[in-house]
Design a protein around this motif. Sequence first.
Motif, PDB file in Angstrom:
ATOM      1  N   LEU A   1     -45.226 -16.171 -22.879  1.00  0.00           N
ATOM      2  CA  LEU A   1     -44.126 -16.140 -22.237  1.00  0.00           C
ATOM      3  C   LEU A   1     -42.998 -16.723 -23.299  1.00  0.00           C
ATOM      4  CD1 LEU A   1     -44.706 -18.082 -18.663  1.00  0.00           C
ATOM      5  CD2 LEU A   1     -44.592 -15.453 -19.187  1.00  0.00           C
ATOM      6  N   VAL A   2     -42.025 -15.814 -23.239  1.00  0.00           N
ATOM      7  CA  VAL A   2     -40.831 -16.318 -24.131  1.00  0.00           C
ATOM      8  C   VAL A   2     -39.573 -16.394 -23.173  1.00  0.00           C
ATOM      9  CG1 VAL A   2     -39.228 -15.720 -26.183  1.00  0.00           C
ATOM     10  CG2 VAL A   2     -41.868 -14.925 -26.060  1.00  0.00           C
ATOM     11  N   VAL A   3     -39.194 -17.382 -22.689  1.00  0.00           N
ATOM     12  CA  VAL A   3     -38.314 -17.789 -21.630  1.00  0.00           C
ATOM     13  C   VAL A   3     -37.197 -18.609 -21.928  1.00  0.00           C
ATOM     14  CG1 VAL A   3     -40.129 -17.230 -19.632  1.00  0.00           C
ATOM     15  CG2 VAL A   3     -39.996 -19.570 -20.559  1.00  0.00           C
ATOM     16  N   GLN A   4     -36.077 -18.579 -21.309  1.00  0.00           N
ATOM     17  CA  GLN A   4     -34.791 -19.167 -21.291  1.00  0.00           C
ATOM     18  C   GLN A   4     -34.407 -20.015 -19.972  1.00  0.00           C
ATOM     19  OE1 GLN A   4     -31.469 -17.105 -22.347  1.00  0.00           O
ATOM     20  NE2 GLN A   4     -30.004 -18.722 -22.219  1.00  0.00           N
ATOM     21  N   ARG A   5     -33.844 -21.082 -20.353  1.00  0.00           N
ATOM     22  CA  ARG A   5     -33.322 -22.033 -19.085  1.00  0.00           C
ATOM     23  C   ARG A   5     -31.831 -22.613 -19.716  1.00  0.00           C
ATOM     24  NH1 ARG A   5     -35.339 -26.171 -14.571  1.00  0.00           N
ATOM     25  NH2 ARG A   5     -33.569 -27.399 -14.437  1.00  0.00           N
ATOM     26  N   GLY A   6     -30.895 -22.443 -19.631  1.00  0.00           N
ATOM     27  CA  GLY A   6     -29.612 -23.041 -20.163  1.00  0.00           C
ATOM     28  C   GLY A   6     -29.883 -22.850 -21.811  1.00  0.00           C
ATOM     29  N   PRO A   7     -29.760 -23.602 -22.486  1.00  0.00           N
ATOM     30  CA  PRO A   7     -29.874 -23.524 -23.887  1.00  0.00           C
ATOM     31  C   PRO A   7     -31.185 -24.041 -24.639  1.00  0.00           C
ATOM     32  CG  PRO A   7     -29.115 -25.945 -23.452  1.00  0.00           C
ATOM     33  CD  PRO A   7     -29.463 -25.194 -21.975  1.00  0.00           C
ATOM     34  N   ILE A   8     -32.096 -23.820 -23.732  1.00  0.00           N
ATOM     35  CA  ILE A   8     -33.573 -24.100 -23.967  1.00  0.00           C
ATOM     36  C   ILE A   8     -34.272 -22.766 -24.024  1.00  0.00           C
ATOM     37  CG2 ILE A   8     -35.753 -25.577 -23.628  1.00  0.00           C
ATOM     38  CD1 ILE A   8     -33.163 -27.245 -24.159  1.00  0.00           C
ATOM     39  N   ILE A   9     -35.036 -22.655 -25.221  1.00  0.00           N
ATOM     40  CA  ILE A   9     -36.039 -21.392 -25.287  1.00  0.00           C
ATOM     41  C   ILE A   9     -37.531 -21.917 -25.300  1.00  0.00           C
ATOM     42  CG2 ILE A   9     -36.784 -19.391 -26.459  1.00  0.00           C
ATOM     43  CD1 ILE A   9     -33.806 -18.898 -26.970  1.00  0.00           C
ATOM     44  N   LEU A  10     -38.341 -21.389 -24.592  1.00  0.00           N
ATOM     45  CA  LEU A  10     -39.899 -21.972 -24.885  1.00  0.00           C
ATOM     46  C   LEU A  10     -40.486 -20.848 -25.236  1.00  0.00           C
ATOM     47  CD1 LEU A  10     -40.520 -24.297 -21.748  1.00  0.00           C
ATOM     48  CD2 LEU A  10     -39.834 -24.898 -23.956  1.00  0.00           C
ATOM     49  N   ALA A  11     -41.580 -20.866 -26.101  1.00  0.00           N
ATOM     50  CA  ALA A  11     -42.616 -19.792 -26.436  1.00  0.00           C
ATOM     51  C   ALA A  11     -44.121 -20.361 -26.117  1.00  0.00           C
ATOM     52  CB  ALA A  11     -42.323 -19.412 -27.939  1.00  0.00           C
ATOM     53  N   LEU A  12     -44.575 -19.739 -25.068  1.00  0.00           N
ATOM     54  CA  LEU A  12     -45.755 -20.548 -24.619  1.00  0.00           C
ATOM     55  C   LEU A  12     -46.651 -19.127 -24.641  1.00  0.00           C
ATOM     56  CD1 LEU A  12     -44.369 -21.942 -21.343  1.00  0.00           C
ATOM     57  CD2 LEU A  12     -44.566 -23.053 -23.598  1.00  0.00           C
ATOM     58  N   ASP A  13     -48.041 -19.529 -25.041  1.00  0.00           N
ATOM     59  CA  ASP A  13     -49.187 -18.621 -25.251  1.00  0.00           C
ATOM     60  C   ASP A  13     -50.499 -19.042 -24.755  1.00  0.00           C
ATOM     61  OD1 ASP A  13     -50.918 -16.688 -25.975  1.00  0.00           O
ATOM     62  OD2 ASP A  13     -50.451 -16.559 -28.190  1.00  0.00           O
ATOM     63  N   TYR A  14     -51.187 -18.469 -23.614  1.00  0.00           N
ATOM     64  CA  TYR A  14     -52.440 -19.001 -23.481  1.00  0.00           C
ATOM     65  C   TYR A  14     -53.591 -18.080 -23.658  1.00  0.00           C
ATOM     66  CZ  TYR A  14     -56.329 -21.312 -21.350  1.00  0.00           C
ATOM     67  OH  TYR A  14     -57.373 -22.033 -21.014  1.00  0.00           O
ATOM     68  N   ILE A  15     -54.461 -18.055 -24.787  1.00  0.00           N
ATOM     69  CA  ILE A  15     -55.670 -17.186 -25.027  1.00  0.00           C
ATOM     70  C   ILE A  15     -56.746 -17.496 -24.248  1.00  0.00           C
ATOM     71  CG2 ILE A  15     -56.642 -16.023 -26.876  1.00  0.00           C
ATOM     72  CD1 ILE A  15     -54.538 -16.970 -28.742  1.00  0.00           C
ATOM     73  N   ASN A  16     -57.564 -16.443 -23.493  1.00  0.00           N
ATOM     74  CA  ASN A  16     -58.470 -17.096 -22.791  1.00  0.00           C
ATOM     75  C   ASN A  16     -59.470 -16.510 -23.370  1.00  0.00           C
ATOM     76  OD1 ASN A  16     -60.288 -17.562 -20.780  1.00  0.00           O
ATOM     77  ND2 ASN A  16     -58.671 -17.777 -19.168  1.00  0.00           N
ATOM     78  N   TYR A  17     -60.973 -16.945 -23.623  1.00  0.00           N
ATOM     79  CA  TYR A  17     -62.004 -16.453 -24.406  1.00  0.00           C
ATOM     80  C   TYR A  17     -63.002 -16.205 -23.349  1.00  0.00           C
ATOM     81  CZ  TYR A  17     -59.616 -17.950 -28.564  1.00  0.00           C
ATOM     82  OH  TYR A  17     -58.426 -18.260 -29.529  1.00  0.00           O
ATOM     83  N   THR A  18     -62.876 -16.444 -22.082  1.00  0.00           N
ATOM     84  CA  THR A  18     -63.791 -16.449 -21.194  1.00  0.00           C
ATOM     85  C   THR A  18     -64.502 -15.007 -21.148  1.00  0.00           C
ATOM     86  OG1 THR A  18     -63.008 -18.206 -19.861  1.00  0.00           O
ATOM     87  CG2 THR A  18     -64.542 -16.808 -18.647  1.00  0.00           C
ATOM     88  N   THR A  19     -65.705 -14.681 -21.109  1.00  0.00           N
ATOM     89  CA  THR A  19     -66.053 -13.215 -21.192  1.00  0.00           C
ATOM     90  C   THR A  19     -66.655 -12.745 -19.725  1.00  0.00           C
ATOM     91  OG1 THR A  19     -68.413 -13.912 -21.688  1.00  0.00           O
ATOM     92  CG2 THR A  19     -66.558 -13.354 -23.487  1.00  0.00           C
ATOM     93  N   GLU A  20     -66.890 -13.795 -18.916  1.00  0.00           N
ATOM     94  CA  GLU A  20     -67.722 -13.303 -17.721  1.00  0.00           C
ATOM     95  C   GLU A  20     -66.751 -12.703 -16.382  1.00  0.00           C
ATOM     96  OE1 GLU A  20     -68.263 -15.888 -19.183  1.00  0.00           O
ATOM     97  OE2 GLU A  20     -70.389 -15.985 -19.936  1.00  0.00           O
ATOM     98  N   THR A  21     -65.511 -13.679 -16.518  1.00  0.00           N
ATOM     99  CA  THR A  21     -64.545 -13.452 -15.669  1.00  0.00           C
ATOM    100  C   THR A  21     -63.757 -12.037 -15.452  1.00  0.00           C
ATOM    101  OG1 THR A  21     -64.420 -15.663 -15.447  1.00  0.00           O
ATOM    102  CG2 THR A  21     -62.678 -14.601 -14.311  1.00  0.00           C
ATOM    103  N   PRO A  22     -63.407 -11.493 -14.564  1.00  0.00           N
ATOM    104  CA  PRO A  22     -62.692  -9.995 -14.532  1.00  0.00           C
ATOM    105  C   PRO A  22     -61.402 -10.611 -14.877  1.00  0.00           C
ATOM    106  CG  PRO A  22     -63.723 -10.415 -12.305  1.00  0.00           C
ATOM    107  CD  PRO A  22     -64.214 -11.589 -13.056  1.00  0.00           C
ATOM    108  N   GLU A  23     -60.890  -9.377 -15.845  1.00  0.00           N
ATOM    109  CA  GLU A  23     -59.619  -9.520 -16.607  1.00  0.00           C
ATOM    110  C   GLU A  23     -58.535 -10.006 -15.593  1.00  0.00           C
ATOM    111  OE1 GLU A  23     -56.667  -6.649 -18.793  1.00  0.00           O
ATOM    112  OE2 GLU A  23     -58.683  -5.977 -18.688  1.00  0.00           O
ATOM    113  N   HIS A  24     -58.289  -9.391 -14.663  1.00  0.00           N
ATOM    114  CA  HIS A  24     -57.363  -9.813 -13.425  1.00  0.00           C
ATOM    115  C   HIS A  24     -57.061 -11.235 -13.367  1.00  0.00           C
ATOM    116  CE1 HIS A  24     -59.291 -10.176  -9.745  1.00  0.00           C
ATOM    117  NE2 HIS A  24     -60.065  -9.072 -10.191  1.00  0.00           N
ATOM    118  N   ALA A  25     -58.259 -11.764 -12.967  1.00  0.00           N
ATOM    119  CA  ALA A  25     -58.399 -13.191 -12.754  1.00  0.00           C
ATOM    120  C   ALA A  25     -58.225 -13.951 -13.888  1.00  0.00           C
ATOM    121  CB  ALA A  25     -59.963 -13.574 -12.148  1.00  0.00           C
TER     122      ALA A  25
END
Length: 237
Positions: A196-220
């Motif tokens: 997520l690269v998001v803005q609120r007022g003068p603030i910008i956040l760059a957030l990234d979650y990398i999930n390495y779990t292999t058994e769970t379905p992709e959509h989950a």
Amino acid sequence: MSRRIIAFVGVLGLAAAGCGTTTKPASTGMSVPSTTSSRVAYSANASADHEVTDLFLTPAEADLTGGYTRTVAEGTLTQLGVCVPLNPMNIPSVPVDKHYATAKQEIGVPYKGHLTQQGWVLPNEADASALMKQVTRRLPQCRYHGSTSDPVDRTKKISRTSTAQAYQPDGFGWHGHQIEQLSNVNGERASVSTILVVQRGPIILALDYINYTTETPEHALRAYNLGILRKILNRAA
């Protein structure tokens, strides 16, 4: 999943973010984390970097305890990396005056997940919006499907798919871009990432979650990733 695969995917994630102890793979039973009310006095017009980093999750809050943490001091970052391209040596990024950069925090547990949290406090909302327009111009590089060779082991084939869409304005005032990425090594899923690269007022956040779990379905996994990142955004209520 081999250690080499994890290492390669981890390098890609770290590259996009701004420029341990081995554990068993995570359980397949993953639930989307619930959000909590704000515990900090936050304003969309905040000018102090610490008010932004107060939004960042701890390892326990991100369900990533027992792993590793890394911090880059505020006033250090000079680039906003938008996503991981097929060629990690050519990161689509936007230059930003380092004086606007908050600290960058990374939390990770091998074979489970890696969270990157970073932000920028611009002088005003107009400046932040101008920066987001530059991010938007980089998005075509975040839409692709292709393959390449592992730079360490040429016998391994890396395939990646990346899509970009609007992150619709939420009830907390954040708006911007959501990028979903999938990485496979020799046909085996290596990671599912949400940026997520998001803005609120003068603030910008760059957030990234990398999930390495292999058994769970992709959509989950995508729902889980977004749930983690929204915990950060919802703290700004």
